[in-house]
Every structure is written in C-alpha cells, then in structure tokens.
Design a protein around this motif. Structure first.
Motif, PDB file in Angstrom:
ATOM      1  N   ARG A 273      -7.700  11.838  -5.105  1.00  0.00           N
ATOM      2  CA  ARG A 273      -8.998  12.227  -4.439  1.00  0.00           C
ATOM      3  C   ARG A 273      -9.637  11.003  -4.068  1.00  0.00           C
ATOM      4  NH1 ARG A 273     -11.693  16.525  -8.767  1.00  0.00           N
ATOM      5  NH2 ARG A 273     -10.169  18.333  -8.175  1.00  0.00           N
ATOM      6  N   ASN A 274      -9.322   9.689  -4.892  1.00  0.00           N
ATOM      7  CA  ASN A 274      -9.815   8.429  -4.579  1.00  0.00           C
ATOM      8  C   ASN A 274      -9.206   7.556  -3.678  1.00  0.00           C
ATOM      9  OD1 ASN A 274      -7.800   8.141  -6.439  1.00  0.00           O
ATOM     10  ND2 ASN A 274      -9.095   6.642  -7.524  1.00  0.00           N
ATOM     11  N   ALA A 275      -8.058   8.080  -2.987  1.00  0.00           N
ATOM     12  CA  ALA A 275      -7.276   7.211  -1.987  1.00  0.00           C
ATOM     13  C   ALA A 275      -7.855   6.731  -1.030  1.00  0.00           C
ATOM     14  CB  ALA A 275      -6.113   8.135  -1.509  1.00  0.00           C
ATOM     15  N   GLN A 276      -7.351   5.316  -0.638  1.00  0.00           N
ATOM     16  CA  GLN A 276      -8.038   4.586   0.439  1.00  0.00           C
ATOM     17  C   GLN A 276      -6.796   4.739   1.632  1.00  0.00           C
ATOM     18  OE1 GLN A 276     -11.055   2.643   0.082  1.00  0.00           O
ATOM     19  NE2 GLN A 276     -11.112   3.681  -1.662  1.00  0.00           N
ATOM     20  N   ALA A 277      -7.473   4.311   2.823  1.00  0.00           N
ATOM     21  CA  ALA A 277      -6.499   4.471   4.041  1.00  0.00           C
ATOM     22  C   ALA A 277      -5.317   3.416   3.622  1.00  0.00           C
ATOM     23  CB  ALA A 277      -7.534   4.175   5.283  1.00  0.00           C
ATOM     24  N   GLN A 278      -4.139   4.007   4.039  1.00  0.00           N
ATOM     25  CA  GLN A 278      -2.793   3.100   3.778  1.00  0.00           C
ATOM     26  C   GLN A 278      -1.668   3.400   4.424  1.00  0.00           C
ATOM     27  OE1 GLN A 278      -1.452   3.466  -0.562  1.00  0.00           O
ATOM     28  NE2 GLN A 278      -3.867   4.074  -0.616  1.00  0.00           N
ATOM     29  N   GLU A 279      -0.707   2.930   4.495  1.00  0.00           N
ATOM     30  CA  GLU A 279       0.656   3.368   4.926  1.00  0.00           C
ATOM     31  C   GLU A 279       1.354   3.823   3.525  1.00  0.00           C
ATOM     32  OE1 GLU A 279       3.482   1.841   8.020  1.00  0.00           O
ATOM     33  OE2 GLU A 279       4.290   1.029   6.104  1.00  0.00           O
ATOM     34  N   VAL A 280       1.868   5.030   3.382  1.00  0.00           N
ATOM     35  CA  VAL A 280       2.570   5.682   2.359  1.00  0.00           C
ATOM     36  C   VAL A 280       4.089   5.781   2.659  1.00  0.00           C
ATOM     37  CG1 VAL A 280       2.652   7.657   0.568  1.00  0.00           C
ATOM     38  CG2 VAL A 280       0.483   6.909   1.986  1.00  0.00           C
ATOM     39  N   ARG A 281       4.904   5.238   1.748  1.00  0.00           N
ATOM     40  CA  ARG A 281       6.237   5.426   2.127  1.00  0.00           C
ATOM     41  C   ARG A 281       6.782   6.555   1.197  1.00  0.00           C
ATOM     42  NH1 ARG A 281       8.773  -0.581   0.884  1.00  0.00           N
ATOM     43  NH2 ARG A 281      10.739   0.559   1.824  1.00  0.00           N
ATOM     44  N   PHE A 282       7.732   7.277   1.735  1.00  0.00           N
ATOM     45  CA  PHE A 282       8.509   8.294   1.202  1.00  0.00           C
ATOM     46  C   PHE A 282      10.002   8.125   1.181  1.00  0.00           C
ATOM     47  CE2 PHE A 282       4.447   9.754   2.979  1.00  0.00           C
ATOM     48  CZ  PHE A 282       4.156  10.745   2.113  1.00  0.00           C
ATOM     49  N   TRP A 283      10.305   8.614  -0.028  1.00  0.00           N
ATOM     50  CA  TRP A 283      11.958   8.737  -0.076  1.00  0.00           C
ATOM     51  C   TRP A 283      12.564  10.087  -0.542  1.00  0.00           C
ATOM     52  CZ3 TRP A 283       9.118   4.656  -2.215  1.00  0.00           C
ATOM     53  CH2 TRP A 283       9.177   3.523  -1.744  1.00  0.00           C
ATOM     54  N   VAL A 284      13.238  10.663   0.015  1.00  0.00           N
ATOM     55  CA  VAL A 284      13.864  12.256  -0.286  1.00  0.00           C
ATOM     56  C   VAL A 284      15.379  11.960  -0.447  1.00  0.00           C
ATOM     57  CG1 VAL A 284      14.114  14.402   0.460  1.00  0.00           C
ATOM     58  CG2 VAL A 284      12.179  13.247   1.394  1.00  0.00           C
ATOM     59  N   VAL A 285      15.734  12.063  -1.621  1.00  0.00           N
ATOM     60  CA  VAL A 285      17.200  11.949  -2.205  1.00  0.00           C
ATOM     61  C   VAL A 285      18.068  13.200  -2.222  1.00  0.00           C
ATOM     62  CG1 VAL A 285      18.445  10.914  -3.834  1.00  0.00           C
ATOM     63  CG2 VAL A 285      16.437   9.773  -3.348  1.00  0.00           C
ATOM     64  N   VAL A 286      19.165  13.363  -1.889  1.00  0.00           N
ATOM     65  CA  VAL A 286      19.742  14.517  -2.059  1.00  0.00           C
ATOM     66  C   VAL A 286      21.329  14.387  -2.751  1.00  0.00           C
ATOM     67  CG1 VAL A 286      20.934  14.279   0.512  1.00  0.00           C
ATOM     68  CG2 VAL A 286      20.820  16.561  -0.723  1.00  0.00           C
ATOM     69  N   ARG A 287      21.461  15.320  -3.735  1.00  0.00           N
ATOM     70  CA  ARG A 287      22.654  15.179  -4.287  1.00  0.00           C
ATOM     71  C   ARG A 287      23.464  16.443  -4.089  1.00  0.00           C
ATOM     72  NH1 ARG A 287      18.326  12.801  -7.236  1.00  0.00           N
ATOM     73  NH2 ARG A 287      18.815  10.745  -7.875  1.00  0.00           N
TER      74      ARG A 287
END
Length: 304
Positions: A273-287
């Motif tokens: 809820r208190n997030a500031q504007a920013q770039e967010v990185r995501f990682w999606v790992v498949v096994r």
C-alpha cells in the motif's frame, strides 16, 4: 547405474527467508535457482563401474545460478562450488571436492565445468560417484545423483544452495535424456509480457499474471519400475514466482495433485500500500520435476 527418475534438489538456507518474510518478495541476497546444461547425462551402458562410464562422466556441464542481490548495490560476492557424497549434507562437508571459486555480482553466475563433476576423485583416488553409490539404498536404480553445493557470501550474508547433477543410463532403447523446460512468454493483465520490454502498471492491484497453455512442452518420459519394466510418465511443471516489490499469490503454481491433475499457472501480484514509483524486477522459475530448470526475467515500471 539404472535410470529411474531424474530428481532435482535445490536447498536454500533457512536464514534466506525469515518467518516474517514473503517467499515471493526478493529484498536481499538470494539463490533462486541453479540450472545445469545438460540437466541429465545419459550413458548408453548401465553399469556402476566408473571405468566403463568414463566417457559419460567426463562430459562438460555448465552451471548457471540465479543470484539476485537487490540491496547489494553491485557489491562483490565471493563464491565456492563443491561436490560431495551426501545429499543430506547441506553444506557439503563430507567427502568434499572443490570444483570452482571466484568473485561475482548479483545476477547470473555461469561456471563451466570441464571435465564434468563425475570425474571428481577423493583424496585416496576413489571416484566420488563410487562413494555416492555406496550410500544409495537403490544402488543407482534412480540414476547417480551427485550433489553440487554453492556457497555465496556478501558482507554479513551467506547462503548455501544445492543442485543435483544427474547421471542416468538408457535402461530401455526408447529412453531419452531430459531436456530443459522452457516457458513461453507470460501474459500480464491479459497482454503479452516479453523480454526486454518493461510494462507499465499503476494502481493498487492486484494484477493477474499467467503462463499460456503448456501443451506440447511438458515431456513424456520412461523410467524402469522396481520390477524392471518400463513405466510411462509425463512431466507436470512447477513454477515459482518472485519480485523485488510486493507479493505473489500463490507463490508457486503447477505440479501434479494427488488425482493426477495439473493446476493452472495463474497468479496475482499485489504491490504494498505504501509503495513508491519504481522499477520492479520479476523472476519466474520453472522446474520439470526431473532436474530440468530455467527462468524468465521481466520488469515493470510501477506507479501507485
């Protein structure tokens, strides 16, 4: 050495995620995944004699490790890679053989191992795979699974992570070596989310992320039963979701349930809820459940 099922072992230290943390939120030093190329080395001859299997054991492999360090600000990270005889030895202190050491930074660490870890010998000259077989209740029926343990250190933080190098054999002519699972491009809020093109999101969320249909990607494969007869199986991929901000619900998707069904790969990402504007990185790992692993990395420009 007889191939029953190529198993993956990936153990992260308990200190990496505390009880107050959300597993999908990556805010400090982590080892999220360890990938071996190839994920399985398949011998044409089923034998427990390293002298017979030397051509397979010597084959080179490439280890790629996903090591996010979002709070490290590009700091140096020391690492050491060992192999050892016990899968239960999380820090690889028993029958340890050093394979590599060096300095890296957050991101992807790539280590080329030639000859392959299967040629490792103990101080008395014994092949390490022989010691592993001595401890295996099934005497190699499930393939020889050689632990690789990575120790990563940055400042006061340190992590041990384990990956199993699988050596199997062609017990039946139709058996094939495992190949890496590869995810298609994701869908974010119903639209394609491709590599190298940051998406823009705004508002409180949650935002839906899905993996498109995996039909034709999950492999059919064959293993021997305890009666030494072929058993036909099919992969059921599991996907783990991670981001530098907010959280995913659920943290993992897929895999097979008790009824043999496969869950849909659909999650929701929610920023705080208190997030500031920013770039967010995501990682999606498949096994793939057999030792194969890969991942996708994506970014979002987020504004509240």
């Amino acid at each position: 050495m007889r191939n029953l099922s190529a198993l993956l072992g990936l153990l992260l230290c308990a200190a990496c995620v505390g009880p107050e943390d959300t597993p999908s939120n990556v805010k400090d030093l982590r080892v999220l995944a360890m990938r071996l190329d190839p994920p399985e080395l398949l011998a044409e001859t089923c034998s427990t004699d390293p002298a017979v299997l030397v051509d397979t054991l010597v084959r080179p492999v490439r280890l790629t490790v996903l090591i996010p360090d979002p709070a490290g600000e590009g700091r140096d990270l020391d690492y050491t890679l060992w192999t050892c005889s016990s899968q239960d030895d999380d820090t690889c202190r028993e029958d340890r053989v050093e394979l590599a050491r060096g300095v890296t930074k957050g991101g992807e660490l790539v280590v080329d191992l030639f000859p392959g870890p299967g040629t490792s010998r103990l101080g008395d000259g014994t092949f390490l795979v022989q010691r592993i077989l001595e401890k295996d209740l099934y005497n190699g029926l499930g393939g020889v699974r050689m632990p690789l343990v990575l120790w990563v250190r940055g400042g006061s933080e340190q992590i041990y992570a384990q990956k199993l190098m699988v050596y199997g054999c062609r017990f039946f002519p139709e058996m094939q070596a495992n190949v890496q699972p590869e995810l298609p491009d994701l869908l974010l809020a119903g639209e394609p989310w491709v590599a190298g093109v940051p998406r823009e999101l705004s508002g409180p969320g949650p935002f839906e992320v899905t993996v498109p249909d995996l039909t034709g990607r999950e492999e059919a494969y064959i293993v021997p039963s305890f009666e030494l007869k072929p058993v036909n199986l099919e992969e059921a991929w599991e996907v783990a979701w991670h981001a530098t901000l907010g959280s995913f619900s659920p943290n993992t998707t897929g895999g097979a349930d008790l009824g043999g069904g496969v869950a849909r790969h659909r999650v929701e990402w929610t920023p705080p809820r208190n997030a500031q504007a920013q770039e967010v990185r995501f990682w999606v790992v498949v096994r793939d459940g057999r030792g194969g692993m890969s991942w996708l990395e994506r970014t979002v420009k987020y504004t509240p």
